[in-house]
Scaffold this active site. Structure first.
Site, short mmCIF file in Angstrom:
data_model
loop_
_atom_site.label_atom_id
_atom_site.label_comp_id
_atom_site.label_asym_id
_atom_site.label_seq_id
_atom_site.Cartn_x
_atom_site.Cartn_y
_atom_site.Cartn_z
N CYS A 11 0.82 -1.21 0.00
CA CYS A 11 0.00 0.00 0.00
C CYS A 11 0.86 1.26 0.00
CB CYS A 11 -0.93 -0.01 1.21
SG CYS A 11 -1.94 1.48 1.35
N CYS A 50 -5.73 -2.25 7.26
CA CYS A 50 -6.94 -1.47 7.51
C CYS A 50 -8.19 -2.13 6.94
CB CYS A 50 -6.77 -0.06 6.94
SG CYS A 50 -6.40 -0.01 5.16
#
Length: 395
Positions: free
Chosen positions: A144, A240
């Site tokens: 990410c 997340c």
């Protein structure tokens, strides 16, 4: 400059500073009176050390947590034009961006919600699913930071005519020549440089990490001092998008018709596994295999669906082959450095051999426990990251 202190008998004390008198609260630690002083001058000095020019426009990546909120506070207190950016990257995270919005309003700074869902899902979530289908162990946070978060923030930086990107990571950057390098945080227990090791050099030049010299406890003290509503908010523990779920539970809707291969020990089939996405090298729990001593996952064959097991001494390796490597231009093609193959691992001495096609081999001085294909290898010269790659296989 502090010119003098007036001793106290009651709670407030006075500090004479540049001709003014400020009442600053103190707290009692281990029976002693101890000041917790957070002065704008201290914050400004540190931001100057980061290489941020006075009056700069900056964006702050705001997740709604205490780290990013204190980062925004520090930027604001230092007199920077501060714009909070919260990125919507998948569904069901509204409570996080609501917290970020509320914090921006509390601080009185400009705030924007930027929707990158259509990019994040294939860039990161799709990668996560594909890797497990292939019997590999992905590192979604490193991925990410490389392909999603930093690029999206750069997009927002340009959109809002800003010069720098500030995040709440516990790391630092160091200028060497004309290039900034990722550097370890001052306190090892929260150092996040490992997860930042794959970021491209161009983006590193724009990233600033105000929390790099601080302990987490200090961050929370600042948040409490300024009465930030998120001062006691707990930290997230997983990627997340998992939303605190077990990764296997997350993967179930995406992996249909799971092929159940065999468990193989010493060349013999000893049972049926539940599908390769349920296992990762070094795993001991959840195998449901009875044996005279504990068994560990040694390797995974995505073509047959078989999971190879071994006793603990059989899952240690000295050599790791890397792919998708990134090295800074002045890094020698062979040399002695240190590396980490997982976040909680301590730095280990190794010999690095850079190879064509963005590949490399790491040969460690000591055997390493269960390096997992798909994980990130971060390579350090002292406390500076000079390269990184993705583990391809062990030898």
């Amino acid at each position: 400059h502090i010119l003098g202190l007036i001793n106290h008998n009651n709670i407030p004390i006075c500090i004479f500073q540049m001709g003014s008198v400020f009442h600053i609260p103190f707290k009692r630690i281990n029976g002693n009176d101890s000041l917790v002083i957070i002065k704008k001058r201290v914050i400004m000095i540190y931001l100057n050390e980061l290489g941020i020019e006075k009056g700069s426009r900056v964006i702050v990546a705001m997740s709604g947590g205490v780290d990013s909120s204190v980062t925004a506070l520090m930027a604001q207190e230092a007199g920077l034009t501060t714009i909070g950016i919260t990125m919507q990257m998948f569904d069901n995270k509204n409570e996080f961006w609501h917290d970020a919005k509320n914090m921006a309003e509390f601080l009185g700074i400009e705030w924007h919600l930027a929707d990158y869902t259509e990019y994040f899902i294939p860039d990161v979530i799709g990668y996560f699913i594909r890797e497990y289908k292939m019997g590999r162990t992905p590192n979604p946070c490193s991925k990410c930071n490389k392909v999603a978060k930093t690029k999206y923030l750069f997009d927002q930086m340009q959109k809002h005519n800003c010069q720098y990107i500030l995040t709440g990571h516990y790391a630092k950057t160091k200028l060497i020549g004309e290039q900034y390098y990722i550097q370890k945080a001052d306190y090892a227990e929260k150092d996040q440089s490992y997860y930042l090791s794959m970021i491209e050099p161009f983006h590193i030049n724009l990233l600033k990490f105000p929390l790099g010299k601080m302990k987490k406890t200090q961050t929370r003290e600042i948040a409490a001092k300024y009465n930030l509503p998120v001062a006691e908010k707990k930290d997230s523990q997983e990627a997340c998008f998992l939303e605190d779920k077990d990764y296997r539970e997350f993967l179930k809707p995406y992996i249909k018709n799971v092929r159940k291969g065999s468990f193989i020990l010493n060349g013999k089939v000893i049972g049926e596994n539940k599908g390769i996405y349920n296992y990762t090298p070094g795993q001991r729990r959840g195998l449901e295999i009875s044996y005279k001593e504990p068994l560990y996952v040694k390797s995974i064959d995505s073509k047959t669906g078989d999971v190879y097991l071994g006793v603990k001494k059989e899952v240690f390796f000295k050599g790791v082959a890397l792919k998708d490597c990134q090295f800074f231009p002045d890094t020698p093609y062979m040399g002695k450095y240190t590396a980490k193959l997982r976040y909680r691992m301590k730095d280990e001495n190794c010999l690095i051999e850079r190879l064509p096609e963005n590949k490399a081999n790491l040969l460690f001085d000591n055997f390493q426990f269960a390096p997992a294909a798909g994980q990130t290898a971060a390579i350090y010269d002292g406390d500076i990251i000079i390269g990184s790659g993705v583990i391809d296989y062990t030898f």
